[in-house]
Design an enzyme around this catalytic site. Structure first.
Site, PDB file in Angstrom:
ATOM      1  N   HIS A  76       3.540 -15.932  -6.585  1.00  0.00           N
ATOM      2  CA  HIS A  76       2.543 -15.111  -6.805  1.00  0.00           C
ATOM      3  C   HIS A  76       3.088 -13.477  -6.594  1.00  0.00           C
ATOM      4  O   HIS A  76       3.853 -13.352  -5.789  1.00  0.00           O
ATOM      5  CB  HIS A  76       1.462 -15.373  -5.918  1.00  0.00           C
ATOM      6  CG  HIS A  76       0.411 -14.252  -5.780  1.00  0.00           C
ATOM      7  ND1 HIS A  76       0.043 -13.764  -4.749  1.00  0.00           N
ATOM      8  CD2 HIS A  76      -0.815 -14.009  -6.690  1.00  0.00           C
ATOM      9  CE1 HIS A  76      -0.723 -12.703  -5.074  1.00  0.00           C
ATOM     10  NE2 HIS A  76      -1.507 -12.941  -6.152  1.00  0.00           N
ATOM     11  N   SER A  77       2.660 -12.733  -7.574  1.00  0.00           N
ATOM     12  CA  SER A  77       3.072 -11.212  -7.198  1.00  0.00           C
ATOM     13  C   SER A  77       4.509 -10.963  -7.151  1.00  0.00           C
ATOM     14  O   SER A  77       5.284 -11.390  -7.948  1.00  0.00           O
ATOM     15  CB  SER A  77       2.031 -10.673  -6.235  1.00  0.00           C
ATOM     16  OG  SER A  77       1.955  -9.301  -6.135  1.00  0.00           O
ATOM     17  N   TYR A  78       4.632 -10.433  -5.912  1.00  0.00           N
ATOM     18  CA  TYR A  78       6.322 -10.455  -5.535  1.00  0.00           C
ATOM     19  C   TYR A  78       7.229 -11.697  -5.675  1.00  0.00           C
ATOM     20  O   TYR A  78       8.197 -11.569  -6.247  1.00  0.00           O
ATOM     21  CB  TYR A  78       6.391  -9.679  -4.249  1.00  0.00           C
ATOM     22  CG  TYR A  78       7.697 -10.085  -3.452  1.00  0.00           C
ATOM     23  CD1 TYR A  78       8.791  -9.188  -4.080  1.00  0.00           C
ATOM     24  CD2 TYR A  78       7.930 -10.769  -2.405  1.00  0.00           C
ATOM     25  CE1 TYR A  78      10.189  -9.334  -3.228  1.00  0.00           C
ATOM     26  CE2 TYR A  78       9.121 -11.019  -1.849  1.00  0.00           C
ATOM     27  CZ  TYR A  78      10.338 -10.276  -2.141  1.00  0.00           C
ATOM     28  OH  TYR A  78      11.336 -10.440  -1.316  1.00  0.00           O
ATOM     29  N   HIS A 219      -6.434 -10.109  -7.790  1.00  0.00           N
ATOM     30  CA  HIS A 219      -5.337 -10.522  -7.834  1.00  0.00           C
ATOM     31  C   HIS A 219      -4.751 -11.551  -6.930  1.00  0.00           C
ATOM     32  O   HIS A 219      -3.862 -12.234  -7.428  1.00  0.00           O
ATOM     33  CB  HIS A 219      -4.442  -9.100  -7.549  1.00  0.00           C
ATOM     34  CG  HIS A 219      -2.744  -9.558  -7.386  1.00  0.00           C
ATOM     35  ND1 HIS A 219      -2.256  -9.707  -8.210  1.00  0.00           N
ATOM     36  CD2 HIS A 219      -2.080  -9.117  -6.249  1.00  0.00           C
ATOM     37  CE1 HIS A 219      -0.982  -9.934  -8.108  1.00  0.00           C
ATOM     38  NE2 HIS A 219      -0.813  -9.226  -6.707  1.00  0.00           N
TER      39      HIS A 219
END
Length: 239
Positions: A76-78, A219
């Site tokens: 997820h994300s980073y 997000h």
């Protein structure tokens, strides 16, 4: 039964996957949600040596010591930076890669290269603690930055979010086994609000291959829409 390894994003920890992990385990799957060094319950280990490469090593070690193979590796994300590096280092243990509203880097890119404006905006609000530059510092209601609106979810996150070492975001990703890495099937679960900012060709290719899911939420979709995320991950395992 599938084996999932769920990698979190900046300032979070394995805790953020609790709602999704419960659903996957209830369906009989094996789930690991490690916390990267220096954040979450491992925030006491933050040091100037914590960087992207260390986080890649964290997850590679989980695959090795738990003897995991044919893993569905989710970032997820980073965490998209991390899982790309993990698949490069341990391609023989990864069966599928899932980018969960995540960074999609190529060799030599840092998170700053992939998502510069958003990441740069966090730096002025950070601080140096014991020689470590930390960003994404926790504060009441900080979950709103990640698109979370439910008061109960925000309170839950208030107790768990931590700062994240800046060095992780500026270190370029180094890939040395790209042929094996890019042979691993890739899937994308993205938020409607971020879809327009993503590589159009990558998204079109994923859509055409039936490897793209779109969820209309914030997000932190593993918190706001755990059922939709778990359903998409079930579909990835069934392919």
């Amino acid at each position: 039964m599938a084996t999932y390894v769920l990698v979190h994003g900046g300032g979070h920890g394995g805790w953020c996957y609790q709602p999704v992990a419960r659903l996957l385990r209830a369906a009989g799957h094996e789930v690991h949600a490690p916390t990267l060094t220096g954040v979450g319950e491992r925030s006491h280990l933050a040091s100037p040596t914590v960087d992207l490469e260390l986080h890649i090593q964290d997850v590679v070690a989980v695959l090795h010591y738990e003897d995991l193979r044919d893993v569905i590796l989710v970032g997820h994300s980073y965490g998209g930076m991390v899982i790309t590096g993990v698949a490069d280092r341990a391609a023989d243990r990864v069966g599928r890669l899932v980018y969960l509203d995540a960074a999609n880097p190529v060799n030599g890119q840092s998170l700053l290269d992939v998502a510069g404006p958003i990441i740069e905006a966090t730096r002025p609000h950070g601080q140096v603690v014991d020689g470590v530059e930390l960003v994404l510092l926790p504060a009441p209601g900080a979950g709103a930055f990640y698109g979370v609106t439910d008061p109960a979810d925000l309170a839950w996150m208030d107790d768990r979010l931590t700062g994240h070492p800046w060095r992780c975001f500026e270190q370029p990703l180094t890939l040395t086994n790209e042929e094996a890495l890019w042979a691993i099937p890739q899937y994308h679960i993205v938020c409607t609000s971020t879809l327009a900012t993503r590589d159009a060709e990558l998204m079109e290719t994923a859509h055409a291959a039936g490897r793209l899911w779109e969820i209309d939420t914030g997000h932190d979709l593993m918190i706001t829409e755990p059922r939709a995320v778990a359903d998409a991950l079930h579909e990835v395992a069934a392919v």
